[in-house]
Design a protein around this motif. Structure first.
Motif, PDB file in Angstrom:
ATOM      1  N   MET A 131     -10.315  -2.698  -9.048  1.00 57.65           N
ATOM      2  CA  MET A 131      -9.679  -2.173 -10.253  1.00 57.65           C
ATOM      3  C   MET A 131      -8.418  -2.994 -10.507  1.00 57.65           C
ATOM      4  N   VAL A 132      -8.149  -3.254 -11.781  1.00 56.51           N
ATOM      5  CA  VAL A 132      -6.974  -4.015 -12.187  1.00 56.51           C
ATOM      6  C   VAL A 132      -6.131  -3.113 -13.080  1.00 56.51           C
ATOM      7  N   ASN A 133      -4.827  -3.085 -12.825  1.00 57.21           N
ATOM      8  CA  ASN A 133      -3.884  -2.285 -13.619  1.00 57.21           C
ATOM      9  C   ASN A 133      -2.867  -3.211 -14.265  1.00 57.21           C
ATOM     10  N   GLU A 134      -2.640  -3.007 -15.555  1.00 57.63           N
ATOM     11  CA  GLU A 134      -1.649  -3.835 -16.244  1.00 57.63           C
ATOM     12  C   GLU A 134      -0.254  -3.555 -15.694  1.00 57.63           C
ATOM     13  N   ALA A 135       0.630  -4.505 -15.876  1.00 54.66           N
ATOM     14  CA  ALA A 135       1.954  -4.468 -15.263  1.00 54.66           C
ATOM     15  C   ALA A 135       2.804  -3.293 -15.716  1.00 54.66           C
ATOM     16  N   ARG A 136       2.934  -3.095 -16.965  1.00 52.05           N
ATOM     17  CA  ARG A 136       3.819  -2.046 -17.462  1.00 52.05           C
ATOM     18  C   ARG A 136       3.084  -1.182 -18.470  1.00 52.05           C
ATOM     19  N   GLY A 137       1.995  -0.593 -17.999  1.00 47.74           N
ATOM     20  CA  GLY A 137       1.213   0.238 -18.902  1.00 47.74           C
ATOM     21  C   GLY A 137       0.132   0.999 -18.165  1.00 47.74           C
ATOM     22  N   ALA A 138      -0.595   1.766 -18.933  1.00 47.46           N
ATOM     23  CA  ALA A 138      -1.599   2.665 -18.358  1.00 47.46           C
ATOM     24  C   ALA A 138      -3.013   2.100 -18.404  1.00 47.46           C
ATOM     25  N   ARG A 139      -3.174   0.853 -18.815  1.00 40.68           N
ATOM     26  CA  ARG A 139      -4.510   0.279 -18.955  1.00 40.68           C
ATOM     27  C   ARG A 139      -5.063  -0.168 -17.601  1.00 40.68           C
ATOM     28  N   TRP A 140      -6.314   0.201 -17.348  1.00 41.28           N
ATOM     29  CA  TRP A 140      -7.021  -0.155 -16.118  1.00 41.28           C
ATOM     30  C   TRP A 140      -8.374  -0.761 -16.487  1.00 41.28           C
ATOM     31  N   GLU A 141      -8.861  -1.646 -15.615  1.00 36.32           N
ATOM     32  CA  GLU A 141     -10.225  -2.178 -15.720  1.00 36.32           C
ATOM     33  C   GLU A 141     -10.901  -1.991 -14.366  1.00 36.32           C
ATOM     34  N   GLU A 190       1.133  10.776 -16.440  1.00 38.19           N
ATOM     35  CA  GLU A 190       0.213   9.852 -17.090  1.00 38.19           C
ATOM     36  C   GLU A 190      -1.191  10.091 -16.551  1.00 38.19           C
ATOM     37  N   GLU A 191      -2.186   9.911 -17.388  1.00 36.99           N
ATOM     38  CA  GLU A 191      -3.567  10.157 -16.994  1.00 36.99           C
ATOM     39  C   GLU A 191      -4.062   9.121 -15.987  1.00 36.99           C
ATOM     40  N   LYS A 192      -4.780   9.602 -14.975  1.00 39.71           N
ATOM     41  CA  LYS A 192      -5.404   8.706 -13.995  1.00 39.71           C
ATOM     42  C   LYS A 192      -6.591   8.004 -14.641  1.00 39.71           C
ATOM     43  N   PRO A 193      -6.951   6.836 -14.119  1.00 37.83           N
ATOM     44  CA  PRO A 193      -8.178   6.196 -14.602  1.00 37.83           C
ATOM     45  C   PRO A 193      -9.382   7.089 -14.292  1.00 37.83           C
ATOM     46  N   ALA A 194     -10.392   7.015 -15.131  1.00 36.85           N
ATOM     47  CA  ALA A 194     -11.583   7.863 -14.990  1.00 36.85           C
ATOM     48  C   ALA A 194     -12.202   7.762 -13.604  1.00 36.85           C
ATOM     49  N   GLU A 195     -12.164   6.579 -12.999  1.00 36.86           N
ATOM     50  CA  GLU A 195     -12.777   6.382 -11.680  1.00 36.86           C
ATOM     51  C   GLU A 195     -12.088   7.230 -10.604  1.00 36.86           C
ATOM     52  N   LEU A 196     -10.861   7.652 -10.857  1.00 31.78           N
ATOM     53  CA  LEU A 196     -10.113   8.457  -9.893  1.00 31.78           C
ATOM     54  C   LEU A 196     -10.086   9.938 -10.249  1.00 31.78           C
ATOM     55  N   ALA A 220       0.836  -1.205   0.000  1.00 32.69           N
ATOM     56  CA  ALA A 220       0.000   0.000   0.000  1.00 32.69           C
ATOM     57  C   ALA A 220       0.868   1.253   0.000  1.00 32.69           C
ATOM     58  N   ASP A 221       1.896   1.278   0.838  1.00 30.69           N
ATOM     59  CA  ASP A 221       2.807   2.433   0.881  1.00 30.69           C
ATOM     60  C   ASP A 221       3.524   2.622  -0.448  1.00 30.69           C
ATOM     61  N   GLN A 222       4.078   1.543  -0.969  1.00 29.52           N
ATOM     62  CA  GLN A 222       4.854   1.632  -2.214  1.00 29.52           C
ATOM     63  C   GLN A 222       3.980   2.031  -3.399  1.00 29.52           C
ATOM     64  N   GLN A 223       2.810   1.438  -3.498  1.00 24.15           N
ATOM     65  CA  GLN A 223       1.929   1.734  -4.630  1.00 24.15           C
ATOM     66  C   GLN A 223       1.410   3.170  -4.569  1.00 24.15           C
ATOM     67  N   ALA A 224       1.071   3.659  -3.397  1.00 25.95           N
ATOM     68  CA  ALA A 224       0.591   5.043  -3.281  1.00 25.95           C
ATOM     69  C   ALA A 224       1.656   6.005  -3.792  1.00 25.95           C
ATOM     70  N   GLU A 225       2.883   5.785  -3.388  1.00 26.98           N
ATOM     71  CA  GLU A 225       3.989   6.642  -3.814  1.00 26.98           C
ATOM     72  C   GLU A 225       4.257   6.489  -5.318  1.00 26.98           C
ATOM     73  N   ASP A 226       4.312   5.259  -5.796  1.00 27.18           N
ATOM     74  CA  ASP A 226       4.594   5.014  -7.213  1.00 27.18           C
ATOM     75  C   ASP A 226       3.512   5.610  -8.117  1.00 27.18           C
ATOM     76  N   LEU A 227       2.243   5.454  -7.710  1.00 27.59           N
ATOM     77  CA  LEU A 227       1.154   5.966  -8.541  1.00 27.59           C
ATOM     78  C   LEU A 227       1.139   7.491  -8.561  1.00 27.59           C
ATOM     79  N   GLU A 228       1.408   8.125  -7.457  1.00 29.35           N
ATOM     80  CA  GLU A 228       1.476   9.597  -7.450  1.00 29.35           C
ATOM     81  C   GLU A 228       2.561  10.082  -8.399  1.00 29.35           C
ATOM     82  N   ASP A 229       3.704   9.429  -8.395  1.00 28.83           N
ATOM     83  CA  ASP A 229       4.782   9.784  -9.322  1.00 28.83           C
ATOM     84  C   ASP A 229       4.341   9.545 -10.769  1.00 28.83           C
ATOM     85  N   LEU A 230       3.703   8.419 -11.013  1.00 27.44           N
ATOM     86  CA  LEU A 230       3.256   8.067 -12.350  1.00 27.44           C
ATOM     87  C   LEU A 230       2.233   9.064 -12.884  1.00 27.44           C
TER      88      LEU A 230
END
Length: 178
Positions: A128-138, A86-92, A72-82
């Protein structure tokens, strides 16, 4: 036991020793409550691997690579940087303070999250599912246990997760000691 957990029990009978957690302390450290179905999933199955592919994260997991709080800590930081470039998913993007919190990962690097919306009870969180090395979300309008059970039964299909998941003959193993 909810219907999704009962379906998972058909795939993998519960291990003999349940995992006990101090959920109040975990939720305090995380800064939010957690869904009741997830707590029951962890109590029964712990941090776990399903079909040699999907890993359910567990707070204080015996296998430190799958610790919920660390992820949770790592992903929050990584996603903010990303999301700085890069565009956030519409849900966010709604501007209501929605965020994601990881609950599972795959051996390919995909990450499965809860969609957390302010004021929404954790039992109403969806996946929500995020692809490994890309911007695609479901986005899937189901709980984490319903997602897992439905993915294993083949009733739910993701365009991001491996086409080899689920296996024809399911596999389950608990991470760390029983």
């Amino acid at each position: 036991m909810n219907n999704a957990l009962a379906a998972l029990h058909q795939v993998a009978p519960a291990p003999d020793v349940p995992r006990r957690k101090d959920w109040a302390e975990i939720e305090r450290a995380l800064g939010t409550g957690l869904p009741a179905d997830y707590k029951e999933l962890v109590r029964i199955y712990g941090g776990s691997n399903w079909d040699d592919y999907l890993y359910v994260l567990e707070p204080d997991c015996p296998n430190a690579h799958y610790d919920l709080l660390t992820w949770a800590d790592q992903q929050a930081e990584d996603l903010e940087d990303l999301w700085a470039y890069e565009e956030k998913p519409a849900e966010l993007e709604a501007g209501d303070g929605a965020r994601v919190v990881p609950w599972a990962v795959t051996d390919n690097g995909e990450c499965l999250y809860w969609l957390v919306r302010p004021g929404l009870d954790p039992d109403g969180w969806t996946v929500m599912v995020n692809e490994a090395r890309g911007a695609r979300w479901e986005h899937f309008s189901v709980s984490c246990t319903r997602f897992l059970a439905s993915a294993l039964s083949g009733d739910l299909r993701s365009g991001i997760l491996s086409s080899s998941f689920p296996l024809a003959v399911h596999g389950f193993r608990r991470l760390g000691p029983a």
